[in-house]
Design a protein around this motif. Structure first.
Motif, PDB file in Angstrom:
ATOM      1  N   ASP A 282       0.857  -1.177   0.000  1.00 17.35           N
ATOM      2  CA  ASP A 282       0.000   0.000   0.000  1.00 17.35           C
ATOM      3  C   ASP A 282       0.899   1.234   0.000  1.00 17.35           C
ATOM      4  OD1 ASP A 282      -0.715   1.427   3.021  1.00 17.35           O
ATOM      5  OD2 ASP A 282       0.612  -0.319   2.889  1.00 17.35           O
ATOM      6  N   PRO A 283       0.425   2.325  -0.580  1.00 13.32           N
ATOM      7  CA  PRO A 283       1.310   3.485  -0.802  1.00 13.32           C
ATOM      8  C   PRO A 283       1.953   4.001   0.483  1.00 13.32           C
ATOM      9  CG  PRO A 283      -0.744   3.737  -2.006  1.00 13.32           C
ATOM     10  CD  PRO A 283      -0.902   2.520  -1.165  1.00 13.32           C
ATOM     11  N   LEU A 284       1.209   3.922   1.601  1.00 16.34           N
ATOM     12  CA  LEU A 284       1.747   4.453   2.852  1.00 16.34           C
ATOM     13  C   LEU A 284       2.924   3.607   3.330  1.00 16.34           C
ATOM     14  CD1 LEU A 284       0.766   6.903   4.415  1.00 16.34           C
ATOM     15  CD2 LEU A 284      -0.265   5.333   6.066  1.00 16.34           C
ATOM     16  N   THR A 285       2.746   2.282   3.301  1.00 14.60           N
ATOM     17  CA  THR A 285       3.841   1.389   3.704  1.00 14.60           C
ATOM     18  C   THR A 285       5.053   1.602   2.806  1.00 14.60           C
ATOM     19  OG1 THR A 285       2.131  -0.196   4.290  1.00 14.60           O
ATOM     20  CG2 THR A 285       4.370  -1.006   4.241  1.00 14.60           C
ATOM     21  N   ALA A 286       4.783   1.735   1.511  1.00 18.77           N
ATOM     22  CA  ALA A 286       5.884   1.940   0.566  1.00 18.77           C
ATOM     23  C   ALA A 286       6.638   3.222   0.903  1.00 18.77           C
ATOM     24  CB  ALA A 286       5.345   1.987  -0.850  1.00 18.77           C
ATOM     25  N   ALA A 287       5.886   4.279   1.217  1.00 18.97           N
ATOM     26  CA  ALA A 287       6.531   5.544   1.536  1.00 18.97           C
ATOM     27  C   ALA A 287       7.340   5.407   2.817  1.00 18.97           C
ATOM     28  CB  ALA A 287       5.471   6.639   1.673  1.00 18.97           C
ATOM     29  N   THR A 288       6.788   4.682   3.814  1.00 18.87           N
ATOM     30  CA  THR A 288       7.511   4.494   5.072  1.00 18.87           C
ATOM     31  C   THR A 288       8.824   3.770   4.835  1.00 18.87           C
ATOM     32  OG1 THR A 288       5.312   4.169   5.994  1.00 18.87           O
ATOM     33  CG2 THR A 288       7.180   3.716   7.446  1.00 18.87           C
ATOM     34  N   LEU A 289       8.800   2.795   3.920  1.00 23.99           N
ATOM     35  CA  LEU A 289      10.007   2.032   3.642  1.00 23.99           C
ATOM     36  C   LEU A 289      10.926   2.759   2.666  1.00 23.99           C
ATOM     37  CD1 LEU A 289       8.233  -1.403   3.257  1.00 23.99           C
ATOM     38  CD2 LEU A 289       9.890  -0.846   5.027  1.00 23.99           C
ATOM     39  N   GLY A 290      10.469   3.897   2.193  1.00 21.15           N
ATOM     40  CA  GLY A 290      11.279   4.669   1.256  1.00 21.15           C
ATOM     41  C   GLY A 290      11.322   4.056  -0.125  1.00 21.15           C
ATOM     42  N   LEU A 291      10.211   3.456  -0.536  1.00 20.17           N
ATOM     43  CA  LEU A 291      10.187   2.789  -1.833  1.00 20.17           C
ATOM     44  C   LEU A 291       9.307   3.575  -2.811  1.00 20.17           C
ATOM     45  CD1 LEU A 291       9.748  -0.853  -0.560  1.00 20.17           C
ATOM     46  CD2 LEU A 291      11.686  -0.014  -1.873  1.00 20.17           C
ATOM     47  N   ALA A 292       9.900   4.010  -3.888  1.00 20.11           N
ATOM     48  CA  ALA A 292       9.140   4.656  -4.956  1.00 20.11           C
ATOM     49  C   ALA A 292       8.718   3.567  -5.944  1.00 20.11           C
ATOM     50  CB  ALA A 292      10.008   5.696  -5.646  1.00 20.11           C
ATOM     51  N   PRO A 293       7.704   3.834  -6.789  1.00 16.85           N
ATOM     52  CA  PRO A 293       7.294   2.817  -7.768  1.00 16.85           C
ATOM     53  C   PRO A 293       8.484   2.392  -8.627  1.00 16.85           C
ATOM     54  CG  PRO A 293       5.715   4.610  -7.731  1.00 16.85           C
ATOM     55  CD  PRO A 293       6.840   5.011  -6.839  1.00 16.85           C
ATOM     56  N   GLY A 294       8.722   1.079  -8.681  1.00 15.85           N
ATOM     57  CA  GLY A 294       9.815   0.573  -9.501  1.00 15.85           C
ATOM     58  C   GLY A 294      11.129   0.429  -8.767  1.00 15.85           C
ATOM     59  N   ASP A 295      11.167   0.783  -7.488  1.00 19.24           N
ATOM     60  CA  ASP A 295      12.397   0.597  -6.713  1.00 19.24           C
ATOM     61  C   ASP A 295      12.598  -0.881  -6.408  1.00 19.24           C
ATOM     62  OD1 ASP A 295      13.097   3.156  -6.733  1.00 19.24           O
ATOM     63  OD2 ASP A 295      12.657   3.602  -4.626  1.00 19.24           O
ATOM     64  N   GLU A 296      13.846  -1.261  -6.268  1.00 19.10           N
ATOM     65  CA  GLU A 296      14.138  -2.651  -5.926  1.00 19.10           C
ATOM     66  C   GLU A 296      14.217  -2.797  -4.415  1.00 19.10           C
ATOM     67  OE1 GLU A 296      17.217  -5.662  -7.949  1.00 19.10           O
ATOM     68  OE2 GLU A 296      18.052  -4.464  -6.330  1.00 19.10           O
ATOM     69  N   ALA A 297      13.701  -3.913  -3.925  1.00 18.00           N
ATOM     70  CA  ALA A 297      13.752  -4.157  -2.485  1.00 18.00           C
ATOM     71  C   ALA A 297      14.207  -5.575  -2.240  1.00 18.00           C
ATOM     72  CB  ALA A 297      12.389  -3.924  -1.858  1.00 18.00           C
TER      73      ALA A 297
END
Lengths: 913, 221
Positions: free
Chosen positions: A555-570
């Motif tokens: 979800d966008p909020l979790t992604a933002a918390t983890l510092g992940l933009a669309p297309g980032d590798e994790a």
């Protein structure tokens, strides 16, 4: 403006001659080209065969259209209950797999091709030893088996070798549903929802409108229910509580993003609010009361569906609520499962792997399964396989399992082999070959089992033997012919009325919610045979727009918390297992839950399927659980090569899709002002109406268009540059925040504008109007300025950046549609070849065209009948009636383009529920 | 500064320019003539066939009807080519020259196609429906010429778009009653003279309906 056609043409011809292109554009093509006539019969003409294709082991009826003996296009079989004339993505794409040049064509021993006689000798050598030892050490691994013939042969093998064991493996199996049914009724039960009659439906992680063997049928029922509800002024209500957005969730009246850990609590809250007797433990949830009230109001027309990934207790709760509502007989039907032997498949494969690792297995036959790639890596199937002495893999491709087995036998494609199958509702059907086998050495599962049993029989005889036993000798031939003609071989399974066990409710253990994120595994096109299908790979996933790969969805909020933009590798870590994946934020995803699509990064997926995305099976625990807590996600700081056709979130703040409250209407579709003179269409006027209230965004129309019109695949690099060639795209509009509906899907073909902006700007008159209102594209005239595309407000024109003809000119191509060379524009033609064929046929029969006689490919494929096509000028035609509908509107109508394709607005509930 | 170019080379340049100017229209005219010539359209050129089949013998001397071999012509888009069985229906009994009929035997044995070579194949983007033309009273020889006189089958007409349009613009003089489509006597009179120049160009795009037969989408796909 004086006449131009002949003068301009002569000039062009002169120019062509100067350029030494003396043969001219219209020169005699392929003089002396073979014009094949078949040895027998009239096979060069079009023919259509009813057959059946399996998905997750269950059949969907199709009609295969052939030309000169080659399968060209698949369409739904109107008589088959799982199709009702519609298709799904996978059925449309099956015809491409048939012609896959990478299909396995040779029998192989230790990786090297060998003659069939060697395999026969090996099987003959194995048989006496196995029979002598009662089959000790023999294991059979198949996919889910619903085929009566295969089930009969396996039963015969197990009778001859009582010590042998049969295992099934399906990476998408929902073992918890079986456990829930056993808890509730003490017997396996299939739940067949009737969405046409249901008035209130609660989906607990269930996705009845999503991909699956019953998708086309359930979507049709759902749209019929909505249509009737709109007419009666009482729309059926759909509640969806799920962890990750699904197609059903997108069309729900109320969608609740639910963390997997809360699923049971939520189901208990609804059950408690309904006052369900026998409930061991209640629960609370703020939404439960409202949903329970709607279900109670609906009574027998109320329905609760539990889906893949829910714990068994939730499945049992759903069964109990349905029983309490009295739903069986109205909103659902309970039947015996269509599979020959329902079993928990993850446990079955785990038992096999354990036996193999213990050295208890000497002979393993893998028929039509690929456990090395599709089972969780943690299970260690590949390592255990090395301990087995005799391994034989039968599959359509030389896949990961084939590479690790001593023997490999190519399986025939379903379109070239005899067989039989059962639909999700139990309706049997006989599969007949529609084309000559393209792989001569291929052998079906039935033939292999027959060889092992010592009773080798061609597949057709094996299938006929099954049905001769079922139907009796009297009148068999007639019944067999009728079954082949109709594409069904019997009735659906009868309804059963199992009694609810008194101790049905066995609550799962409740602990504190685990810290960290929860991994939620999900199916994705790319599993099994689909990974090698370029059409499926390139079709953007409806909710994410991703193609040619997959991504971990947060979800966008979790992604933002983890510092992940669309297309980032994790880096994803679960129980010490690690995998690198691209990340994609998905609005509507339950917070704290990461969806991991299965089937990516195949090792032996061929040129099309290998190395696309990441392989979630490397994270999945050995028990094949659909949910696993304790996932850790860490951004690596790198970007992943992800191909998407759009932004992750497309909020429709501008009202691109008008959403109507019940009873609301839009102003009638009026021709907008235009500077160009109007043209009176006195003859036929072709038009299309697309009902967005029925569209579920399944993409079947887009793929049907691709198959029908020889639309090329461009590959991930070109697609990422925005050079995709799909003539029909399905746009997604996320509802702005206060709206209850999650998303609207909008299929966009060419609008065939009466005042088409593309036409006046073409310098060579390559796009013109005909008298029936078709905006036709003259490929031979096009010089590729692309001005028309720039001037098209709907962006439906596609440019051939490359010459795709070599890839398309296979026996699969539709000979009715020409291939386009490099450097020309192309676009939707309203299937003008179908219009002409119908017009010519009507002319030959000396009658007028009937309404509905011309069906475009997208219309034919649509499971919900959202697309209507016909003559606007014909009195009483369906499309003319829809033009008068109060929900009708023209896309960008204010531009004055007067599009022939119009839309019907979706209806949303009166107030947020 | 001395002149670089002598008066002679100047004259040569002028001559070359003049010749070039004269040659340009000539080249244009030649090209114009060539793309309209029968040679550019392979008219009269036979194709290599698997069997030396003679229409002159079968349709001419023996008088077989066209539909005997081209069975689809009255009901389908493609007229259809004879199958091996059609040929062998007679040739199992008469004129049984085995080496000549080897392709038929092969086709029968392997259940494959007899690879007849197309003489009248149209480009990919053209749709042609035989039955529709038969129904409209277009005789076989209007497009195919006197096939019954051809020992080796050749194209009799260019089948170019302009040639198709000649008839589509004014079909009536070339039509005959449907029941006489397969007759072999020539049409009553010579084909009408094609109007030339502006006379061939009725004023289009001025609100005057173009005949449905000359719309792009009638023949093109």
């Amino acid at each position: 403006m004086l006449s131009d056609s002949a003068g301009r043409r002569d000039l062009l011809l002169m120019g062509a001659s100067l350029a030494l292109a003396a043969a001219g554009c219209d020169g005699p093509d392929e003089h002396g080209h073979p014009l094949p006539a078949r040895a027998r019969g009239q096979a060069a003409e079009a023919a259509s065969f009813a057959t059946v294709l399996d998905l997750e082991g269950l059949g969907r009826g199709v009609l295969a259209r052939t030309r000169a003996g080659h399968a060209v296009k698949l369409e739904g079989n109107p008589q088959h209950p799982a199709s009702l004339g519609a298709t799904d993505l996978f059925a449309e794409a099956a015809v491409l797999s048939l012609y896959d040049p990478e299909r396995s064509r040779r029998i192989r021993h230790a990786g090297a091709p060998c003659p069939a006689a060697e395999l026969d000798a090996a099987l003959a050598a194995v048989r006496p030893a196995l029979l002598a030892s009662q089959g000790r050490g023999l294991r059979l691994l198949t996919g889910p088996v619903a085929s009566p013939t295969l089930a009969r042969l396996i039963a015969e093998l197990l009778a001859a070798c009582p010590e042998a064991r049969w295992h099934q493996h399906d990476p998408l199996a929902d073992d918890a549903a079986l456990a829930g049914a056993l808890a509730a009724f003490g017997e396996p039960v299939a739940v067949l929802p009737d969405l046409a009659r249901a008035q209130a439906v609660l989906c607990l992680g269930a996705d009845p409108l999503g991909p699956g063997p019953a998708q086309a049928r359930q979507a049709r029922d759902w749209s019929r229910g909505r249509r009737a509800g709109r007419a009666a002024g009482r729309l059926p209500r759909l509640f969806v509580a799920e962890a990750s957005p699904s197609l059903t969730g997108a069309r729900a009246d109320r969608r609740i993003p639910l963390h997997p850990a809360e699923a049971e609590e939520f189901a208990r809250a609804v059950a408690a609010a309904l006052g369900l007797p026998g409930l061991a433990r209640g629960g609370t949830h703020p939404e439960a009361a409202g949903i329970a009230a709607a279900l109670r109001e609906a009574g027998p027309a109320g329905l609760v569906l539990a889906g893949r990934g829910q714990p068994p207790a939730v499945h049992a709760l759903a069964q109990a609520i349905n029983q309490a509502l009295g739903a069986p007989g109205t909103a659902l039907r309970l039947t015996a499962p269509p599979l020959a032997r329902p079993e928990p498949m993850a446990a079955s494969l785990a038992a096999l792997t354990a036996a193999m690792a213990a050295g208890a297995v000497t002979h393993l036959l893998v028929l039509g399964a690929n456990p090395v790639a599709e089972a969780p890596a943690a299970l260690g199937f590949a390592a255990a396989l090395r301990r087995v002495e005799f391994t034989l893999h039968a599959g359509p491709w030389l896949d990961e399992t084939a590479e690790r087995c001593r023997w490999h036998v190519p399986l025939p494609h379903p379109l070239e082999a005899w067989g039989d199958s059962r639909a999700f509702c139990g309706t049997p059907a006989i599969r007949q070959p529609v084309t000559r086998p393209l792989a001569e050495a291929a052998r079906g599962e039935a033939e292999l089992l027959g060889a092992l049993l010592g009773t080798p029989l061609p597949a057709r005889e094996a299938v006929a033997a099954t049905w001769r036993a079922a139907w009796g000798e009297a009148g068999f031939e007639a019944r067999w012919e009728a079954a082949l003609e109709a594409g069904i071989a019997g009735d659906p399974a009868p309804a059963i009325a199992p009694a609810l066990r008194p101790d049905w409710d066995r609550p799962g253990e409740t602990g504190p919610a685990p810290a960290g994120l929860v991994a939620h595994f999900a199916p994705d096109p790319g599993l099994g045979t689909e990974a090698r299908n370029a059409w499926l790979q390139e079709m953007p996933r409806p909710l994410t727009g991703l193609a040619w790969g997959n991504a971990a969805l947060l979800d966008p909020l979790t992604a933002a918390t983890l510092g992940l933009a669309p297309g980032d590798e994790a880096e994803l870590t679960l129980d010490g297992r690690t995998v690198l994946a691209a990340c994609w934020p998905l609005p509507g995803q339950a917070p704290g839950c990461v969806t991991l699509p299965l089937g990516g990064d195949r090792q032996a997926g061929g040129a099309v399927g290998s190395g696309r995305g990441f392989d979630a099976n490397r994270l999945r625990s050995a028990d094949g659980a659909w949910m696993a807590p304790g996932l850790r996600v860490r951004a690596t700081g790198r970007r992943a090569a992800l191909v998407s056709t759009g932004a992750p979130h497309r909020p429709d703040t501008g009202g691109a899709v008008p959403r109507l409250r019940p009873g609301e209407t839009l102003p009638p579709v009026a021709p907008g002002a235009s500077l160009h003179p109007a043209w009176a269409y006195e003859g036929r006027a072709w038009a299309m109406a697309i009902d967005l209230d029925a569209c579920i965004g399944c993409n079947a129309c887009a793929l049907a268009c691709q198959a029908e019109n020889n639309v090329p695949v461009v590959g991930p690099e070109e697609l990422a540059r925005g050079r995709g060639m799909h003539w029909l795209r399905v746009d997604r509009y996320d509802a702005p925040a206060p709206e209850p509906a999650a998303a609207s899907f909008q299929p966009v073909p060419c609008m065939h504008c009466e005042q088409a902006p593309c036409e006046p700007v073409c310098p060579v008159n390559a796009t013109v109007h005909d008298q029936e209102g078709l905006n036709v594209m003259v490929h031979a005239r096009c010089v590729g300025t692309r001005t028309c595309s720039n001037n098209c407000p709907y962006k439906v024109r596609r440019f051939n950046w490359n010459d795709h003809r070599p890839a398309l000119d296979t026996p699969r191509r539709n000979p009715e549609v020409p291939l386009r060379p490099r450097g020309v524009m192309e676009k939707c033609t309203y299937c003008s070849h179908r219009i002409t064929a119908a017009r010519t046929q009507a002319g030959l029969e000396g009658r007028a065209l009937r309404d509905g006689e011309v069906e475009t490919a997208c219309q034919r494929a649509c499971p919900t009948q959202a697309i209507t096509f016909g003559d606007l000028n014909a009195p009483g035609s369906a499309v003319a009636a829809l033009r008068q509908d109060g929900r009708g509107y023209a896309l960008l109508g204010h531009l004055g383009t007067r599009p022939r394709t119009t839309y019907l607005a979706p209806v949303v509930p009166a107030a947020p529920a | 500064m001395p002149q670089i170019f002598s008066p002679r080379s100047d004259r040569r340049l002028r001559l070359a320019l003049a010749i070039g100017a004269a040659a340009l229209p000539l080249l244009l005219a030649l090209g114009f003539a060539y793309v309209r010539s029968d040679a550019a359209w392979a008219v009269g050129v036979p194709a290599a066939q698997p069997i030396p089949f003679s229409h002159a013998v079968h349709a001419g001397s023996l008088g077989l009807d066209c539909r005997f071999c081209h069975a689809g012509v009255e009901r389908a888009a493609a007229a259809g080519m004879p199958t091996a069985e059609t040929c062998l229906g007679c040739h199992a009994r008469v004129w049984t020259v085995a080496p000549q009929f080897a392709p038929l035997a092969t086709a029968l044995a392997q259940d494959t196609a007899v690879a007849w070579a197309s003489v009248h194949r149209l480009p990919d983007h053209v749709r042609f429906h035989h039955a529709a033309h038969v129904q409209s009273g277009v005789a076989c020889q209007t497009c195919h010429g006197p096939v019954w006189e051809m020992p080796r089958t050749v194209k009799a007409e260019t089948l170019s778009m302009g040639w198709c349009l000649d008839c589509h613009r004014e079909p009536a003089p070339r039509q005959r009653p449907v029941e006489r489509v397969f007759d072999r006597e020539p049409a009553a009179g010579p084909p009408p003279e094609r109007p030339f120049g502006l006379a061939a160009q009725p004023v289009l795009h001025q609100g005057i309906e173009v005949s449905p037969l000359t719309r792009c989408s009638t023949c093109h796909r």
